[in-house]
Motif scaffolding. Structure first.
Motif, PDB file in Angstrom:
ATOM      1  N   ALA A   1      18.662   7.987   2.944  1.00  0.00           N
ATOM      2  CA  ALA A   1      18.196   6.624   2.643  1.00  0.00           C
ATOM      3  C   ALA A   1      16.735   6.460   3.058  1.00  0.00           C
ATOM      4  CB  ALA A   1      19.078   5.595   3.363  1.00  0.00           C
ATOM      5  N   TRP A   2      16.367   7.046   4.192  1.00  0.00           N
ATOM      6  CA  TRP A   2      14.985   6.943   4.647  1.00  0.00           C
ATOM      7  C   TRP A   2      14.039   7.647   3.666  1.00  0.00           C
ATOM      8  CZ3 TRP A   2      11.450  10.716   5.784  1.00  0.00           C
ATOM      9  CH2 TRP A   2      10.211  10.217   6.192  1.00  0.00           C
ATOM     10  N   VAL A   3      14.412   8.821   3.179  1.00  0.00           N
ATOM     11  CA  VAL A   3      13.563   9.543   2.218  1.00  0.00           C
ATOM     12  C   VAL A   3      13.353   8.697   0.965  1.00  0.00           C
ATOM     13  CG1 VAL A   3      13.460  11.552   0.662  1.00  0.00           C
ATOM     14  CG2 VAL A   3      14.072  11.870   3.067  1.00  0.00           C
ATOM     15  N   ALA A   4      14.422   8.077   0.480  1.00  0.00           N
ATOM     16  CA  ALA A   4      14.296   7.214  -0.700  1.00  0.00           C
ATOM     17  C   ALA A   4      13.365   6.038  -0.399  1.00  0.00           C
ATOM     18  CB  ALA A   4      15.675   6.716  -1.136  1.00  0.00           C
ATOM     19  N   TYR A   5      13.509   5.445   0.779  1.00  0.00           N
ATOM     20  CA  TYR A   5      12.629   4.339   1.177  1.00  0.00           C
ATOM     21  C   TYR A   5      11.174   4.806   1.242  1.00  0.00           C
ATOM     22  CZ  TYR A   5       9.827   1.558   4.314  1.00  0.00           C
ATOM     23  OH  TYR A   5       8.783   0.861   4.861  1.00  0.00           O
ATOM     24  N   ARG A   6      10.940   5.929   1.930  1.00  0.00           N
ATOM     25  CA  ARG A   6       9.568   6.436   2.086  1.00  0.00           C
ATOM     26  C   ARG A   6       8.918   6.664   0.735  1.00  0.00           C
ATOM     27  NH1 ARG A   6       9.138  12.494   3.386  1.00  0.00           N
ATOM     28  NH2 ARG A   6       9.825  12.378   1.226  1.00  0.00           N
ATOM     29  N   ASP A   7       9.633   7.332  -0.149  1.00  0.00           N
ATOM     30  CA  ASP A   7       9.068   7.631  -1.462  1.00  0.00           C
ATOM     31  C   ASP A   7       8.784   6.360  -2.258  1.00  0.00           C
ATOM     32  OD1 ASP A   7       9.256  10.289  -0.726  1.00  0.00           O
ATOM     33  OD2 ASP A   7      10.985  10.709  -2.008  1.00  0.00           O
ATOM     34  N   ALA A   8       9.713   5.413  -2.221  1.00  0.00           N
ATOM     35  CA  ALA A   8       9.519   4.156  -2.945  1.00  0.00           C
ATOM     36  C   ALA A   8       8.372   3.349  -2.347  1.00  0.00           C
ATOM     37  CB  ALA A   8      10.811   3.339  -2.943  1.00  0.00           C
ATOM     38  N   GLN A   9       8.290   3.315  -1.034  1.00  0.00           N
ATOM     39  CA  GLN A   9       7.233   2.564  -0.364  1.00  0.00           C
ATOM     40  C   GLN A   9       5.853   3.129  -0.698  1.00  0.00           C
ATOM     41  OE1 GLN A   9       7.579  -0.254   1.244  1.00  0.00           O
ATOM     42  NE2 GLN A   9       5.455  -0.431   1.816  1.00  0.00           N
ATOM     43  N   CYS A  10       5.725   4.441  -0.643  1.00  0.00           N
ATOM     44  CA  CYS A  10       4.425   5.051  -0.943  1.00  0.00           C
ATOM     45  C   CYS A  10       4.079   4.924  -2.423  1.00  0.00           C
ATOM     46  CB  CYS A  10       4.405   6.504  -0.484  1.00  0.00           C
ATOM     47  SG  CYS A  10       4.406   6.643   1.323  1.00  0.00           S
ATOM     48  N   GLU A  11       5.082   4.983  -3.273  1.00  0.00           N
ATOM     49  CA  GLU A  11       4.841   4.773  -4.701  1.00  0.00           C
ATOM     50  C   GLU A  11       4.323   3.355  -4.927  1.00  0.00           C
ATOM     51  OE1 GLU A  11       4.557   5.533  -8.721  1.00  0.00           O
ATOM     52  OE2 GLU A  11       5.043   6.994  -7.158  1.00  0.00           O
ATOM     53  N   PHE A  12       4.934   2.394  -4.253  1.00  0.00           N
ATOM     54  CA  PHE A  12       4.490   1.002  -4.376  1.00  0.00           C
ATOM     55  C   PHE A  12       3.064   0.829  -3.845  1.00  0.00           C
ATOM     56  CE2 PHE A  12       3.974  -3.041  -2.060  1.00  0.00           C
ATOM     57  CZ  PHE A  12       3.870  -3.887  -3.150  1.00  0.00           C
ATOM     58  N   GLN A  13       2.798   1.370  -2.669  1.00  0.00           N
ATOM     59  CA  GLN A  13       1.488   1.185  -2.044  1.00  0.00           C
ATOM     60  C   GLN A  13       0.359   1.804  -2.842  1.00  0.00           C
ATOM     61  OE1 GLN A  13       1.424   2.422   2.054  1.00  0.00           O
ATOM     62  NE2 GLN A  13       2.867   0.845   2.685  1.00  0.00           N
ATOM     63  N   THR A  14       0.648   2.841  -3.579  1.00  0.00           N
ATOM     64  CA  THR A  14      -0.422   3.541  -4.289  1.00  0.00           C
ATOM     65  C   THR A  14      -0.371   3.319  -5.800  1.00  0.00           C
ATOM     66  OG1 THR A  14       0.878   5.587  -4.399  1.00  0.00           O
ATOM     67  CG2 THR A  14      -0.598   5.311  -2.514  1.00  0.00           C
ATOM     68  N   SER A  15       0.494   2.412  -6.231  1.00  0.00           N
ATOM     69  CA  SER A  15       0.595   2.177  -7.670  1.00  0.00           C
ATOM     70  C   SER A  15      -0.652   1.459  -8.166  1.00  0.00           C
ATOM     71  CB  SER A  15       1.849   1.367  -7.992  1.00  0.00           C
ATOM     72  OG  SER A  15       1.783   0.093  -7.381  1.00  0.00           O
ATOM     73  N   SER A  16      -0.998   1.781  -9.381  1.00  0.00           N
ATOM     74  CA  SER A  16      -2.177   1.186 -10.006  1.00  0.00           C
ATOM     75  C   SER A  16      -2.003   1.305 -11.518  1.00  0.00           C
ATOM     76  CB  SER A  16      -3.425   1.945  -9.567  1.00  0.00           C
ATOM     77  OG  SER A  16      -4.560   1.485 -10.259  1.00  0.00           O
ATOM     78  N   PRO A  17      -2.509   0.331 -12.259  1.00  0.00           N
ATOM     79  CA  PRO A  17      -2.395   0.423 -13.720  1.00  0.00           C
ATOM     80  C   PRO A  17      -3.143   1.639 -14.280  1.00  0.00           C
ATOM     81  CG  PRO A  17      -3.337  -1.703 -13.042  1.00  0.00           C
ATOM     82  CD  PRO A  17      -3.129  -0.900 -11.819  1.00  0.00           C
ATOM     83  N   THR A  18      -4.158   2.083 -13.567  1.00  0.00           N
ATOM     84  CA  THR A  18      -4.897   3.270 -13.993  1.00  0.00           C
ATOM     85  C   THR A  18      -5.016   4.225 -12.804  1.00  0.00           C
ATOM     86  OG1 THR A  18      -7.010   2.246 -13.426  1.00  0.00           O
ATOM     87  CG2 THR A  18      -6.260   1.997 -15.694  1.00  0.00           C
ATOM     88  N   SER A  19      -5.016   5.494 -13.091  1.00  0.00           N
ATOM     89  CA  SER A  19      -5.136   6.467 -12.008  1.00  0.00           C
ATOM     90  C   SER A  19      -6.590   6.550 -11.539  1.00  0.00           C
ATOM     91  CB  SER A  19      -4.640   7.834 -12.460  1.00  0.00           C
ATOM     92  OG  SER A  19      -5.421   8.303 -13.529  1.00  0.00           O
ATOM     93  N   TYR A  20      -6.776   6.978 -10.321  1.00  0.00           N
ATOM     94  CA  TYR A  20      -8.107   7.130  -9.749  1.00  0.00           C
ATOM     95  C   TYR A  20      -8.112   8.381  -8.872  1.00  0.00           C
ATOM     96  CZ  TYR A  20      -5.636   4.554  -6.066  1.00  0.00           C
ATOM     97  OH  TYR A  20      -4.720   4.141  -5.140  1.00  0.00           O
TER      98      TYR A  20
END
Length: 131
Positions: free
Chosen positions: A74-93
């Motif tokens: 559960a923690w791995v799923a949380y970590r991955d989702a959290q980091c995906e959210f924090q670094t999401s952007s409409p365009t890559s950089y």
């Protein structure tokens, strides 16, 4: 496009690890090197987490083992989702991989600390899980 990045990523990391001894992370000045250094940091944090988790898994009671395994998944799923959210952007950089890897490292180091506390808790500590 995202799928292609995910498939290509392991090949990039193999090359990074092969040349890790030539990377000067203290004096990194370009984004590619900064991304490589962030990957090296994450790989080190992940290795330490896995070592700590393995030690704790050997120590916990038979009743605690499946609970620890469930909690870690559960923690791995949380970590991955959290980091995906924090670094999401409409365009890559260009710094996106670095920021994502630093997020993974930061959360992985925090989880390692929590697991290490469980590994080294005082006998009789009722807040210490299934020891």
């Amino acid at each position: 496009m995202k799928r292609l990045f995910i498939l290509a990523t392991p090949f990039l990391f193999v090359g990074i690890r092969a040349h890790a001894e030539t990377i000067d992370c203290k004096n990194a000045s370009d984004q590619a090197t900064l991304n490589q250094c962030a990957d090296l940091d994450y790989q080190a944090a992940d290795k330490k987490l896995n070592e700590t988790y393995s030690k704790l898994l050997k120590k916990v009671s038979p009743q605690g083992k499946p609970r620890l395994q469930r909690a870690e998944r559960a923690w791995v799923a949380y970590r991955d989702a959290q980091c995906e959210f924090q670094t999401s952007s409409p365009t890559s950089y260009s710094a996106q991989p670095m920021i994502h890897l630093y997020c993974l490292s930061r959360l992985t180091e925090a989880q390692t600390k929590l697991l290490d506390e469980q590994l080294h808790c005082a006998e009789g500590d009722i807040g210490c899980g299934q020891q």
